[in-house]
Design a protein around this motif. Structure first.
Motif, short mmCIF file in Angstrom:
data_model
loop_
_atom_site.label_atom_id
_atom_site.label_comp_id
_atom_site.label_asym_id
_atom_site.label_seq_id
_atom_site.Cartn_x
_atom_site.Cartn_y
_atom_site.Cartn_z
N VAL A 108 0.83 -1.20 0.00
CA VAL A 108 0.00 0.00 0.00
C VAL A 108 0.86 1.25 0.00
CG1 VAL A 108 -1.63 1.37 1.37
CG2 VAL A 108 -2.03 -1.08 1.06
N VAL A 109 1.86 1.28 0.86
CA VAL A 109 2.73 2.47 0.94
C VAL A 109 3.42 2.70 -0.40
CG1 VAL A 109 4.75 3.49 2.05
CG2 VAL A 109 3.07 2.24 3.42
N ALA A 110 3.96 1.65 -1.00
CA ALA A 110 4.68 1.79 -2.27
C ALA A 110 3.74 2.24 -3.39
CB ALA A 110 5.35 0.47 -2.64
N ALA A 111 2.56 1.61 -3.48
CA ALA A 111 1.61 1.97 -4.54
C ALA A 111 1.06 3.38 -4.33
CB ALA A 111 0.47 0.96 -4.57
N ALA A 112 0.83 3.76 -3.07
CA ALA A 112 0.35 5.11 -2.80
C ALA A 112 1.38 6.16 -3.22
CB ALA A 112 0.01 5.26 -1.33
N TRP A 113 2.65 5.89 -2.99
CA TRP A 113 3.70 6.81 -3.40
C TRP A 113 3.73 6.97 -4.92
CZ3 TRP A 113 6.59 10.75 -2.87
CH2 TRP A 113 7.74 10.92 -3.64
N GLU A 114 3.68 5.85 -5.63
CA GLU A 114 3.69 5.92 -7.10
C GLU A 114 2.46 6.69 -7.61
OE1 GLU A 114 3.87 1.94 -8.52
OE2 GLU A 114 5.91 1.57 -7.78
N THR A 115 1.31 6.43 -7.02
CA THR A 115 0.09 7.13 -7.43
C THR A 115 0.18 8.62 -7.15
OG1 THR A 115 -1.24 5.15 -7.04
CG2 THR A 115 -2.41 7.25 -7.10
N SER A 116 0.70 8.96 -5.97
CA SER A 116 0.79 10.38 -5.61
C SER A 116 1.67 11.16 -6.58
CB SER A 116 1.32 10.53 -4.18
OG SER A 116 2.70 10.21 -4.10
N VAL A 117 2.80 10.55 -6.96
CA VAL A 117 3.72 11.22 -7.88
C VAL A 117 3.10 11.38 -9.26
CG1 VAL A 117 5.94 11.03 -9.07
CG2 VAL A 117 5.78 10.50 -6.62
N ALA A 118 2.48 10.31 -9.75
CA ALA A 118 1.86 10.37 -11.08
C ALA A 118 0.75 11.43 -11.12
CB ALA A 118 1.30 8.99 -11.45
N GLN A 119 -0.08 11.46 -10.09
CA GLN A 119 -1.17 12.43 -10.07
C GLN A 119 -0.65 13.84 -9.84
OE1 GLN A 119 -3.82 10.87 -7.09
NE2 GLN A 119 -4.85 9.52 -8.53
N ARG A 120 0.33 13.98 -8.99
CA ARG A 120 0.92 15.31 -8.75
C ARG A 120 1.48 15.90 -10.03
NH1 ARG A 120 6.35 14.95 -5.74
NH2 ARG A 120 6.99 14.64 -7.93
N ASP A 121 2.21 15.07 -10.79
CA ASP A 121 2.79 15.57 -12.03
C ASP A 121 1.71 15.87 -13.06
OD1 ASP A 121 5.21 15.22 -10.83
OD2 ASP A 121 5.74 13.38 -11.91
N ALA A 122 0.67 15.03 -13.11
CA ALA A 122 -0.42 15.27 -14.06
C ALA A 122 -1.17 16.56 -13.73
CB ALA A 122 -1.39 14.09 -14.07
N LEU A 123 -1.28 16.87 -12.45
CA LEU A 123 -1.98 18.09 -12.03
C LEU A 123 -1.09 19.32 -12.12
CD1 LEU A 123 -3.73 16.65 -8.85
CD2 LEU A 123 -4.89 17.40 -10.94
N GLY A 124 0.20 19.12 -12.26
CA GLY A 124 1.12 20.26 -12.28
C GLY A 124 1.31 20.88 -10.91
N VAL A 125 1.19 20.07 -9.86
CA VAL A 125 1.35 20.56 -8.50
C VAL A 125 2.83 20.79 -8.20
CG1 VAL A 125 1.15 19.92 -6.06
CG2 VAL A 125 -0.76 19.51 -7.63
N ASP A 126 3.14 21.97 -7.67
CA ASP A 126 4.50 22.29 -7.28
C ASP A 126 4.84 21.49 -6.02
OD1 ASP A 126 6.89 23.35 -6.43
OD2 ASP A 126 6.21 25.44 -6.42
#
Length: 314
Positions: A58-76
């Motif tokens: 869960v921790v590993a998958a959540a990290w990958e998801t957070s990065v992918a979504q952060r980059d897609a949203l353009g979050v600084d």
């Protein structure tokens, strides 16, 4: 001497892009994530394809998801306040280690915040799912109308959250509104916990394998639904009466993972307070249904990261 009207007062507004929070909700059948901004807007949401009872996965998958979504949203990344984690269960100490339901046994005793910080590299705040549902309501739902309310969380188990005068209330041991503990062991099967609804449906020949299926396919005319609501209504009304007597909230919010139609059935089964000895009605809280448009505990987890890190609110 100045006479007449002056210049209009400047208008101020919170910049939603001022900060962001990532929320993870570990439920018995699924893991949900969201990104929220500073005012609680839901920017993205997703369900991770991972076994909820495997903390490392869960921790590993959540990290990958957070990065992918952060980059897609353009979050600084510099504006990310942190990560919030929702877990079902209760604390066994004032530290953030929880005793979880049976389907999440592998999370029991885990130092959730430490493990997420190691992987995410940012502040992490773990909290009970029902309390986070109440925090989501505080920012984006009932809290806009009601300063003091109780939140009922219908999940695999049955829990609650409290908001007093616009602030979450955790209790001394941070287990406030752990509603199941108010029932003797022999009565707990009659409380409105969805695990027992699934058991009852199977006994009536209705194949609903998980809470996820209950949410997506719910039919109020399934055999066993109305019987279950009738069976749990005494326990539900006991909780509501206790909340009215002790807290006197402006509202009681029906939320959690129960589908909206089922929540409405539970609201309809809730009795009003009896009149006083003169026949006068006693003021009672409004019964309202949660309108958070995503997994409420995940939304609350993201908001909690912003509250704790940016606003320094406990």
């Amino acid at each position: 001497m100045i006479q007449g009207r002056g210049k209009p007062s400047p208008r101020l507004a919170v910049n939603p892009a001022g900060a962001y929070g990532f929320g993870v909700s570990v439920d018995t059948n699924s893991v949900e994530t969201v990104w929220v901004d500073l005012v609680g807007n839901i920017l993205s949401q997703s369900r991770i394809d991972v076994v909820p009872n495997d903390p490392e996965a869960v921790v590993a998958a959540a990290w990958e998801t957070s990065v992918a979504q952060r980059d897609a949203l353009g979050v600084d990344p510099a504006r990310v306040a942190g990560c919030g984690v929702s877990i079902q269960g209760f604390r066994v100490s004032r530290e953030n280690r929880f005793t979880t339901p049976v389907p999440l046994d592998n999370w029991t005793g885990v130092s959730i915040e430490e493990r997420f910080v190691e992987v995410f590299g940012c502040p992490t705040y773990a909290e009970n799912n029902a309390t986070l549902g109440a925090i989501a309501e505080l920012w984006s739902g009932a809290g806009k109308t009601y300063p003091t309310f109780a939140y009922l969380s219908f999940n695999y188990g049955f829990g609650g959250g409290l908001v007093l005068e616009g602030r979450p209330y955790y209790g001394f041991n941070r287990n406030a509104a752990e509603l199941t503990s108010s029932f003797p062991m022999e009565q707990r099967k009659d409380r409105p916990a969805l695990q027992h609804l699934l058991e009852g449906l199977r006994e009536h020949g209705v194949d609903v394998p998980s809470i996820e299926a209950l949410k997506s396919d719910f039919d109020p005319d399934w055999p066993g639904i109305r019987e279950w609501v009738e069976k749990v209504s005494p326990a539900l009304n006991q909780v509501v009466r206790n909340l009215q007597a002790i807290l006197d909230p402006a509202a009681i919010v029906y939320g959690g993972e129960a589908p909206p139609a089922l929540r409405q059935m539970l609201m309809d089964a809730t009795s009003h307070r009896h009149p006083d000895r003169f026949g006068q009605e006693i003021p009672a809280p409004d019964l309202v249904q949660s309108r958070i448009p995503a997994e409420p505990s995940a939304v609350g987890a993201g908001i909690q990261a912003i509250r704790r890190r940016v606003l320094n609110q406990i």
